[in-house]
Design a protein around this motif. Structure first.
Motif, mmCIF file in Angstrom:
data_model
loop_
_atom_site.group_PDB
_atom_site.id
_atom_site.type_symbol
_atom_site.label_atom_id
_atom_site.label_comp_id
_atom_site.label_asym_id
_atom_site.label_seq_id
_atom_site.Cartn_x
_atom_site.Cartn_y
_atom_site.Cartn_z
ATOM 1 N N ALA A 92 -0.288 23.149 -19.564
ATOM 2 C CA ALA A 92 0.104 21.977 -20.353
ATOM 3 C C ALA A 92 1.405 21.360 -19.841
ATOM 4 C CB ALA A 92 0.249 22.364 -21.819
ATOM 5 N N GLN A 146 -10.066 20.995 -14.177
ATOM 6 C CA GLN A 146 -9.097 19.949 -14.519
ATOM 7 C C GLN A 146 -9.430 19.283 -15.853
ATOM 8 O OE1 GLN A 146 -8.870 17.338 -11.033
ATOM 9 N NE2 GLN A 146 -6.814 18.120 -10.738
ATOM 10 N N GLN A 147 -10.718 19.200 -16.156
ATOM 11 C CA GLN A 147 -11.119 18.655 -17.467
ATOM 12 C C GLN A 147 -10.736 19.631 -18.580
ATOM 13 O OE1 GLN A 147 -15.283 18.051 -16.323
ATOM 14 N NE2 GLN A 147 -15.064 15.903 -16.890
ATOM 15 N N ALA A 148 -11.044 20.907 -18.355
ATOM 16 C CA ALA A 148 -10.709 21.918 -19.364
ATOM 17 C C ALA A 148 -9.190 22.021 -19.548
ATOM 18 C CB ALA A 148 -11.287 23.269 -18.962
ATOM 19 N N ARG A 149 -8.467 21.746 -18.469
ATOM 20 C CA ARG A 149 -7.001 21.767 -18.546
ATOM 21 C C ARG A 149 -6.507 20.740 -19.568
ATOM 22 N NH1 ARG A 149 -2.663 21.068 -13.474
ATOM 23 N NH2 ARG A 149 -0.821 21.440 -14.766
ATOM 24 N N ARG A 150 -7.161 19.603 -19.597
ATOM 25 C CA ARG A 150 -6.760 18.579 -20.566
ATOM 26 C C ARG A 150 -7.047 19.038 -22.002
ATOM 27 N NH1 ARG A 150 -5.048 13.616 -19.906
ATOM 28 N NH2 ARG A 150 -5.808 13.450 -17.784
ATOM 29 N N LEU A 151 -8.158 19.769 -22.190
ATOM 30 C CA LEU A 151 -8.453 20.292 -23.534
ATOM 31 C C LEU A 151 -7.349 21.246 -23.985
ATOM 32 C CD1 LEU A 151 -12.276 21.156 -23.211
ATOM 33 C CD2 LEU A 151 -11.257 19.126 -24.270
ATOM 34 N N THR A 162 -16.896 19.603 -21.738
ATOM 35 C CA THR A 162 -15.916 18.675 -21.162
ATOM 36 C C THR A 162 -16.517 17.291 -20.945
ATOM 37 O OG1 THR A 162 -16.501 19.497 -18.966
ATOM 38 C CG2 THR A 162 -14.572 20.481 -20.004
ATOM 39 N N ILE A 211 -14.377 14.029 -20.658
ATOM 40 C CA ILE A 211 -12.940 14.332 -20.592
ATOM 41 C C ILE A 211 -12.409 13.965 -19.205
ATOM 42 C CG2 ILE A 211 -11.181 16.166 -20.732
ATOM 43 C CD1 ILE A 211 -12.498 15.750 -23.410
ATOM 44 N N GLN A 212 -11.315 13.241 -19.193
ATOM 45 C CA GLN A 212 -10.672 12.829 -17.947
ATOM 46 C C GLN A 212 -10.018 14.048 -17.269
ATOM 47 O OE1 GLN A 212 -11.215 9.781 -17.178
ATOM 48 N NE2 GLN A 212 -9.914 9.588 -15.370
ATOM 49 N N PRO A 213 -10.308 14.316 -15.991
ATOM 50 C CA PRO A 213 -9.649 15.450 -15.317
ATOM 51 C C PRO A 213 -8.125 15.274 -15.316
ATOM 52 C CG PRO A 213 -11.405 14.539 -13.941
ATOM 53 C CD PRO A 213 -11.223 13.597 -15.093
ATOM 54 N N MET A 214 -7.401 16.375 -15.442
ATOM 55 C CA MET A 214 -5.940 16.300 -15.539
ATOM 56 C C MET A 214 -5.306 16.954 -14.317
ATOM 57 S SD MET A 214 -3.719 18.033 -18.568
ATOM 58 C CE MET A 214 -2.138 18.765 -18.213
ATOM 59 N N LYS A 267 -4.222 21.304 -22.945
ATOM 60 C CA LYS A 267 -3.023 20.516 -23.233
ATOM 61 C C LYS A 267 -3.138 19.861 -24.620
ATOM 62 C CE LYS A 267 -0.599 16.295 -22.234
ATOM 63 N NZ LYS A 267 -0.153 15.255 -21.312
#
Lengths: 95, 482
Positions: free
Chosen positions: B431, B376-381, A46, A49-52, B383
């Motif tokens: 997502a 939260q970063q992995a969540r973006r991957l 990661t 990668i920007q946290p979502m 998505k």
């Protein structure tokens, strides 16, 4: 990542939950397996990668500072465990 | 009468074939007769339902035209309903008579629908089998030794047993689609932000989304028309116009591009179930769709990511249950601290406590970056995988759950096996995409659900694809009991 029952006890205090020794052992065992599983996360690359936090990356909407609701205190306090003169009652905090 | 769809009931009422009172009484009788065994309702609002039906009949006679006027349905007990018990399946709220209506409840009232009652659910929607409910497990109407799935198990079981033509539900990691799959009904999770979360008791706010459980895709469209819309009271509600979701139901699927994520057909999927899903996909080919394999390379991360984010948000949301303003309070607290701790220890069930502990742990000092931020970063991957897939195809398809309904008690001993029930549904929530589960076959007499995932705000295309399948198959019409 293993977690011992001392740490669980600390987290339980933060969560305002209480477990007896037998429950604590069981909770520790179960949480250890869940946390081991969650650790798969660390295989993900990661870097950068920007946290979502929101699926559409939306930000908090603002509204005008205007009164839009009427006061319904009596109605909302009807479901409270204990009230008096429009106040919520809790055990004594200050001696 | 009870096998009629929502759409058929609606036109029957408009044509004067029967009254709202008659149809409402018919479903109430079925609930009284059949639900003691299924336990799909926590509260049946018989008197209010009949009063609403009488009112609806007057309005129909006066020529009023609301979309769901006089049509009965049920609410998952997670939606606040004014002057009606709203428990979220928990001892914590076992005495909570909501002083207000959730936006979903208000919208359905406005559309003229008649509320039969509140359906059973996993406690605070945390579970995939409906066994964590304080009010007891729901039984799957196809086999009462099996679970209906969860957390919207009561809504799915009630629609499957034809105790109600439709029910509201919520989906945080699969809680609409998985029970719909296990009970052989249609369950739609809309795009995150499509339906207001206001007055819907919060579990994980960045994932929770409300949707309908119905017999057919056409009925899901009818329900979504009434439920969806921008709500200024929900800060994450999305301000987009609501189309008529029935408008595109009859579009041809000729040339539609369907992607099959190869990770959804890998190990862990029951081979017999895979065959059933492949047969459903062949049906789409016959309808003119083009099938192609796609990849969601990070999908193995979705369950671990979910079990960081969802507990983190749940531990925050559930901190409001402190015995002060509503719900349960322990007896004779000695001080404030004792009141908080005993109220929560006595009021929450085991699974809810586990998730609060996990959430508090991953958010605590020293672990926040390693778990919460990482998730939260992995969540973006995750998505981004979906975003890439939708550059190539219009819809994604695969199984809703890895196996059909399992036995009561089979997965309660090990939380991880239960968590893996949602392996195909969780990515959609992370997502924020819409997904639907539709009945697509049976395995040893138990229903199998096909999951269809769409692009953001593309509910119309999802419903179109589901409706076309239901025009050429009968799985959505098979019922467990007469």
């Amino acid at each position: 990542m293993s977690i011992d029952s001392k740490e669980i006890e600390k987290v339980a205090v933060l969560s305002r939950l209480k477990f007896d020794q037998k429950q604590l052992n069981e909770v520790t065992e179960r949480l250890t397996s869940v946390l081991d599983f969650i650790d798969q996360l660390h295989q993900a690359d990661t870097q950068g990668i920007q946290p979502m936090a929101h699926p559409m990356d939306a930000v908090q909407r603002l509204r005008a500072d205007k009164v839009t609701e009427t006061n319904q205190r009596d109605k909302y306090q009807k479901v409270a465990p204990s009230t008096e003169n429009g106040l919520y009652l809790v055990p004594k905090v200050i001696e | 009468m009870h096998n009629k769809t929502l759409s058929e009931i609606s036109s029957g009422l408009k044509n004067g074939d029967f009254s709202s009172q008659e149809i409402t009484r018919h479903f109430l009788d079925r609930i009284n007769r059949l639900d003691p065994e299924l336990n799909s309702f926590i509260t049946v609002t018989e008197d209010q339902a009949l009063a609403q039906a009488i009112q609806a009949d007057k309005m129909i006679a006066a020529g009023e035209q609301q979309a769901l006027l006089g049509v009965p349905f049920a609410h998952k007990d997670i939606f606040c309903t004014e002057d009606i018990l709203t428990t979220s399946g928990s001892k914590m709220l076992a005495n909570f008579v909501s002083p207000y209506d959730s936006t979903v409840a208000a919208n359905l009232k406005l559309a003229g629908a008649v509320t039969l009652g509140k359906t059973n659910m996993d406690e605070f929607a945390m579970g995939s089998s409906n066994e964590t409910s304080y009010f007891g497990a729901v039984k799957n109407p196809w086999d009462t030794n099996r679970v209906p799935g969860g957390s919207s198990g009561g809504s799915a079981a009630a629609v499957a047993a034809r105790l109600t033509p439709a029910a509201t539900a919520t989906d945080t990691g699969g809680s609409i689609r998985q029970p719909a799959s296990l009970c052989g009904v249609t369950g739609l999770k809309p795009t995150y932000g499509r339906v207001s979360r206001w007055g819907m008791i919060a579990f994980a706010s960045s994932l929770d989304q409300a949707g309908p459980i119905t017999q057919t895709a056409e009925d899901a469209a009818l329900m979504l028309n009434a439920m969806a819309g921008f709500d200024p009271k929900d800060s994450t509600s999305v301000d987009q116009p609501v189309p008529d979701y029935r408008a595109n139901l009859n579009d041809s699927l000729d040339g539609l591009k369907i992607g099959l994520p190869k990770e959804f057909f890998a190990s862990g999927l029951d081979p017999k179930l895979e065959k059933t899903i492949q047969q459903a996909i062949s049906e789409y080919e016959r309808l003119g769709a083009i099938i192609k394999e796609v990849s969601l390379p990070n999908s193995a991360l979705s369950v671990p990511v979910y079990y960081v984010i969802a507990p983190a948000e749940c531990s925050t949301n559930l901190s409001r249950f402190d015995g002060v303003r509503y719900g349960y309070r322990c007896a004779d607290p000695v001080d404030l601290e004792d009141m908080y701790t005993r109220t929560r220890t006595e009021g929450f069930g085991d699974e809810v406590k586990r998730r609060i502990l996990i959430g508090t742990y991953v958010l605590s000092s020293g672990f926040y970056d390693a778990y919460y931020l990482k998730a939260q970063q992995a969540r973006r991957l995750i998505k981004q995988d979906f975003v890439n897939a939708f550059k190539e195809v219009d819809l994604l398809m695969g199984p809703t759950s890895p196996s059909p309904a399992f036995k009561l008690g089979e997965k309660t001993a090990d939380p991880l096996t239960m968590y893996l029930e949602d392996i195909y549904t969780i990515g959609t929530n992370l997502a924020g995409l819409p997904g639907i589960s539709i009945p697509a076959g049976q395995l040893d007499g138990l229903p199998v659900g096909l999951q269809i995932i769409g692009n953001y705000f593309d509910e119309s295309k999802l419903l179109n694809a589901a409706h076309q399948y239901q025009q050429v198959t009968d799985w959505h019409k098979t019922t467990p009991i007469d």
